[in-house]
Write a protein that holds these residues in place. Structure first.
Motif, PDB file in Angstrom:
ATOM      1  N   ASN A 205       0.811  -1.213   0.000  1.00  0.00           N
ATOM      2  CA  ASN A 205       0.000   0.000   0.000  1.00  0.00           C
ATOM      3  C   ASN A 205       0.846   1.266   0.000  1.00  0.00           C
ATOM      4  O   ASN A 205       0.359   2.342   0.344  1.00  0.00           O
ATOM      5  CB  ASN A 205      -0.942   0.004   1.208  1.00  0.00           C
ATOM      6  N   GLY A 206       2.094   1.137  -0.383  1.00  0.00           N
ATOM      7  CA  GLY A 206       2.975   2.286  -0.407  1.00  0.00           C
ATOM      8  C   GLY A 206       3.754   2.482   0.863  1.00  0.00           C
ATOM      9  O   GLY A 206       4.658   3.330   0.926  1.00  0.00           O
ATOM     10  N   VAL A 207       3.437   1.735   1.900  1.00  0.00           N
ATOM     11  CA  VAL A 207       4.151   1.813   3.176  1.00  0.00           C
ATOM     12  C   VAL A 207       5.008   0.557   3.299  1.00  0.00           C
ATOM     13  O   VAL A 207       4.487  -0.566   3.289  1.00  0.00           O
ATOM     14  CB  VAL A 207       3.167   1.906   4.356  1.00  0.00           C
ATOM     15  N   LEU A 208       6.288   0.751   3.387  1.00  0.00           N
ATOM     16  CA  LEU A 208       7.186  -0.400   3.492  1.00  0.00           C
ATOM     17  C   LEU A 208       7.030  -1.091   4.845  1.00  0.00           C
ATOM     18  O   LEU A 208       6.748  -0.438   5.855  1.00  0.00           O
ATOM     19  CB  LEU A 208       8.632   0.063   3.306  1.00  0.00           C
ATOM     20  N   PRO A 209       7.198  -2.430   4.857  1.00  0.00           N
ATOM     21  CA  PRO A 209       7.537  -3.283   3.710  1.00  0.00           C
ATOM     22  C   PRO A 209       6.299  -3.900   3.076  1.00  0.00           C
ATOM     23  O   PRO A 209       5.223  -3.955   3.694  1.00  0.00           O
ATOM     24  CB  PRO A 209       8.394  -4.362   4.365  1.00  0.00           C
ATOM     25  N   ALA A 210       6.479  -4.393   1.832  1.00  0.00           N
ATOM     26  CA  ALA A 210       5.432  -5.200   1.205  1.00  0.00           C
ATOM     27  C   ALA A 210       5.469  -6.605   1.815  1.00  0.00           C
ATOM     28  O   ALA A 210       6.509  -7.066   2.287  1.00  0.00           O
ATOM     29  CB  ALA A 210       5.655  -5.270  -0.302  1.00  0.00           C
ATOM     30  N   VAL A 211       4.344  -7.276   1.811  1.00  0.00           N
ATOM     31  CA  VAL A 211       4.264  -8.615   2.403  1.00  0.00           C
ATOM     32  C   VAL A 211       3.769  -9.598   1.348  1.00  0.00           C
ATOM     33  O   VAL A 211       3.016  -9.239   0.430  1.00  0.00           O
ATOM     34  CB  VAL A 211       3.346  -8.638   3.637  1.00  0.00           C
TER      35      VAL A 211
END
Length: 418
Positions: A205-211
């Protein structure tokens, strides 16, 4: 119950503060009441600003989005160790919230008990990285070949994350292909065996990190047998190996049959099973000291819950070619080489043996190898001959005497006829 009590206390405190305040003496007071939006990522420490100049005896309080009193001046009245009022400068009354969570989001107010009450509104937005809810998402799945399957990847976060699907083959787990599918669901229709693999879903969603969540899909299918050859020859007394490879999922059970009977590992037969590659199993049959009873048709059978397959091969006797030497006799026939006469040599062809000269017709062919006959034209073959030793002068003498003798004979015949 406790929160209700805090609300009541907060409301009473505001009323008392307002009522007990002296007539407004705000000629020098400066309060920044412009609204502010602040954004932080969950886990960080949020700083909510509030500043006032020449506050005098006025009181500063902080209220939560739920209208709960947080602080009176620097005193924290709420039971939350994460919250504090920080004053890096004399005119600042900043609210700090450590390790913020999503439920800390909302509208906070900084108030001063002037008449009327002045309020500064600060809207706190807490960003939360994407998070996949495993309990609401698909786990590893098995499906029969030809069926349909739907995978689900449920994720949450602030803002709401986007979900992208990928595929990773079980043959090559290093590579990953992006599918043109976005959203919570991935639908596969009429799945085939080659579609078995890992299907990762990535939420971001633009907030690190991706999962990412790994979902394995295994397609069940019936065995397929492959033999290295259908006929194999071997000599009596030797040993040989028969190999059968079967590809299937779930893992198939393999066996060898000879003349309709299942072969069991005994002193004469050795069976060895091993996994060769993805979904492929090999069963090797070793036959020790082959005799005539071992020749015939061998059948490999593979079975799993999806079905069965079988293939047959022939083991036949191989006879090695004989290496015994055979004595052979070679007969050579010699034939004379006759050269045509030329105009300069009108005499008949002849052979010479020692000091005697013979015409070709007088020479017996079988005598040639043993009597050392030599043709007068043998000089063309590079050999020494009687004819080659005659010089041109000798040749003319012979011709002369032959002519003389011919004349004498003719004269004698004429005389006799008279």
């Amino acid at each position: 119950m406790r929160r209700s009590l805090e609300v009541v206390i907060g409301a009473l405190y505001i009323i008392i503060s307002v009522l007990s305040s002296e007539p407004a003496e705000t000629s020098g007071l400066v309060f920044d009441d412009s609204p502010v939006n602040v954004t932080f990522v969950s886990g960080e420490t949020a700083q909510l600003p509030c500043s006032v100049y020449h506050k005098g005896d006025h009181k500063i309080i902080w209220m939560s989005p739920r209208r709960i009193l947080i602080s009176n001046e620097k005193n924290i009245v709420i039971d939350d160790p994460r919250i504090s009022v920080q004053r890096p400068f004399e005119n600042e009354w900043n609210l700090h919230i450590a390790n913020i969570r999503y439920n800390d989001s909302g509208l906070y107010t900084c108030q001063i008990n002037t008449s009327p009450v002045k309020i500064k509104r600060i809207h706190l937005c807490v960003l939360v990285p994407a998070y996949i809810i495993n309990s609401l998402s698909s786990g590893d799945t098995e499906v029969d070949e030809g069926d349909d399957v739907q995978l689900k990847c449920k994720a949450t976060g602030n803002p709401q994350p986007n979900i992208t699907w990928f595929r990773r083959s079980l043959h090559n787990r290093e590579s990953k292909d992006q599918l043109n599918v976005f959203g919570e669901f991935l639908s596969l229709s009429n799945v085939q065996r080659y579609e078995s693999g890992m299907y990762p879903c990535m939420a971001f969603n633009g907030v690190l990190p991706a999962v990412t969540r790994q979902i394995e899909v295994r397609v069940r299918y019936s065995p397929v047998i492959k033999l290295l050859n259908t006929r194999l020859g071997q000599a009596v007394g030797k040993e040989t190996f028969l190999e059968c490879r079967a590809t299937a999922y779930p893992k198939p059970v393999l066996s060898w049959k000879f003349n309709g009977k299942v072969i069991k590992g005994k002193y004469k037969h050795k069976l060895e099973s091993y996994v060769e590659e993805f979904d492929t199993v090999c069963l090797s049959l070793r036959i020790i000291f082959i005799d005539m009873d071992d020749f015939g048709m061998y059948t490999c059978i593979a079975t799993n819950i999806m079905g069965q397959d079988s293939q047959t091969m022939e083991l036949y006797e191989y006879v090695e070619p004989s290496t015994k030497a055979v004595k052979t006799t070679t007969t050579t026939t010699y034939e004379p080489v006759i050269f045509p006469r030329t105009p300069s040599d009108p005499d008949p062809d002849y052979w010479q043996k020692g000091d005697h000269v013979h015409e070709v017709d007088d020479v017996i062919q079988s005598d040639l190898p043993n009597n050392n006959y030599r043709h007068r034209y043998e000089e063309t073959l590079g050999r020494n001959s009687f004819a080659s030793s005659l010089d041109s002068k000798g040749s003319h003498h012979i011709q002369y005497w032959i002519t003389v003798l011919t004349c004498i004979v003719s004269c004698i015949q004429i005389l006799l006829m008279q």
